[in-house]
Write an enzyme that holds these catalytic residues in place. Sequence first.
Site, mmCIF file in Angstrom:
data_model
loop_
_atom_site.group_PDB
_atom_site.id
_atom_site.type_symbol
_atom_site.label_atom_id
_atom_site.label_comp_id
_atom_site.label_asym_id
_atom_site.label_seq_id
_atom_site.Cartn_x
_atom_site.Cartn_y
_atom_site.Cartn_z
ATOM 1 C CE1 TYR A 39 38.069 21.988 104.544
ATOM 2 C CE2 TYR A 39 40.219 21.344 105.386
ATOM 3 C CZ TYR A 39 38.899 21.053 105.109
ATOM 4 O OH TYR A 39 38.408 19.803 105.397
ATOM 5 C CE LYS A 94 16.483 22.709 81.343
ATOM 6 N NZ LYS A 94 15.510 21.678 81.666
ATOM 7 C CD GLU A 136 15.416 18.710 81.888
ATOM 8 O OE1 GLU A 136 15.234 18.918 80.680
ATOM 9 O OE2 GLU A 136 15.055 19.503 82.773
ATOM 10 C CG ASP A 162 11.014 17.285 80.763
ATOM 11 O OD1 ASP A 162 11.601 17.995 79.945
ATOM 12 O OD2 ASP A 162 11.566 16.344 81.366
ATOM 13 C CB ALA A 195 -2.406 12.653 77.696
ATOM 14 N N GLY A 196 1.201 13.247 78.156
ATOM 15 C CA GLY A 196 2.291 12.982 79.078
ATOM 16 C C GLY A 196 2.534 14.174 79.979
ATOM 17 C CB ALA A 197 5.551 15.253 81.839
ATOM 18 C CG ASN A 284 11.776 19.892 68.992
ATOM 19 O OD1 ASN A 284 11.907 20.315 67.852
ATOM 20 N ND2 ASN A 284 11.712 20.678 70.051
ATOM 21 C CG ASN A 316 10.887 23.623 78.172
ATOM 22 O OD1 ASN A 316 9.935 23.900 77.450
ATOM 23 N ND2 ASN A 316 10.906 22.542 78.919
#
Length: 404
Positions: A39, A94, A136, A162, A195-197, A284, A316
Amino acid sequence: MNQDFASAALRYHAEPRPGKISVQSSKPCATQGDLSLAYTPGVAEPVRAIAAEPDAAYRYTSKGNLVAVISNGTAVLGLGNVGPLAGKPVMEGKAVLFKRFADIDVFDIEVEARDADHFIDVVSAIAPTFGGINLEDIAAPDCFRIENTLRERLDIPVFHDDQHGTAVIIAAALLNALELVDKRLEAVRIVCLGAGAAGLASMRMLRTLGARDITLVDKDGVLYAGRPDLNDYSRPFAVDTAARRLADVLPGADVFIGVSAANALPPELLAQMADRPIVFALANPDPEITPAAARAVRPDVIMATGRSDYPNQVNNVLGFPFIFRGALDAQARTINDAMLSAAVQALAQLAHEPVPAEVLRAYNVDALSFGPDYIIPKPLDPRLLERVSGAVARAAVDSGVARR
């Protein structure tokens, strides 16, 4: 989920210390000399250096190995819009995976944002702290605009896992599955349910790699040209067809990719797919169709799911730690298509190589080799760090987005 497992999960998160992450100092702080360096007055020297040259922050602070995992809690796992605070256990999880697989430090940040613009402003304001941003569990279509806008504003990698993490793993597994059935990506007919992300990003990645015949289906049916409820992100995938239902488009298809809901693929439809079909049932915890049900009607099927208790887990964790590791090592300004394509190719190639004994032990199996039940590496394979991260870092340099 049974009650015993639910209780064990709650104990795991509560004991002996609440949560899954903590902060530890990376420098000694035991003497007066240590204090003076950590410091005042010593800290003034890196402050001056960074004020004179902002990129010096990568040398004198933790910025270069620090990622923000940020969510507004609008699409948490399969639980939906539970809010940012309820999403915190996922963000901490995560952080654990980043550290375990790629030795990357993480601050999890849960944002109570009024709307997408508010969220974008918050993330932009705190971005100087970090070497990268991992978005996320943000609902579509806001997730697309949030990521695109932040990429334009910031000079550090912004990555919505995602979308792109899922896309990378799907693409790598599909390239290998197609090799086994002697088909080419450019020639196969692909149907994606969801048809999402994840669905849109995965199909965009497959197009980048050469796929030409893709039909997307969501809960309201086929994405057809002129469908009035499509948005700016789904509209480019609309096809000129009279087909309206999954049952209209799946017969004769070579590939089914599901990022939708449990039991969404009826066995009688799978039975009508082309010879040697490829089915990625990735919902899932329960897939669109189980491997047993799929093989009962199509013994020639190559299957992947999102679960660890079946072969070919599309997860992922095979992607995001190593993609970020490569991006951080190169001090990249962004994560671009070249870097993602490099990750795809590295993952696909690794599955062709002999599997180390330590991986076999970790999964309690006698042997693993490239084939219908092994089209993608296992998450605990230690070679992923070098192979995928190295490929991503090289692509960052070659594509001109690396600082070093």
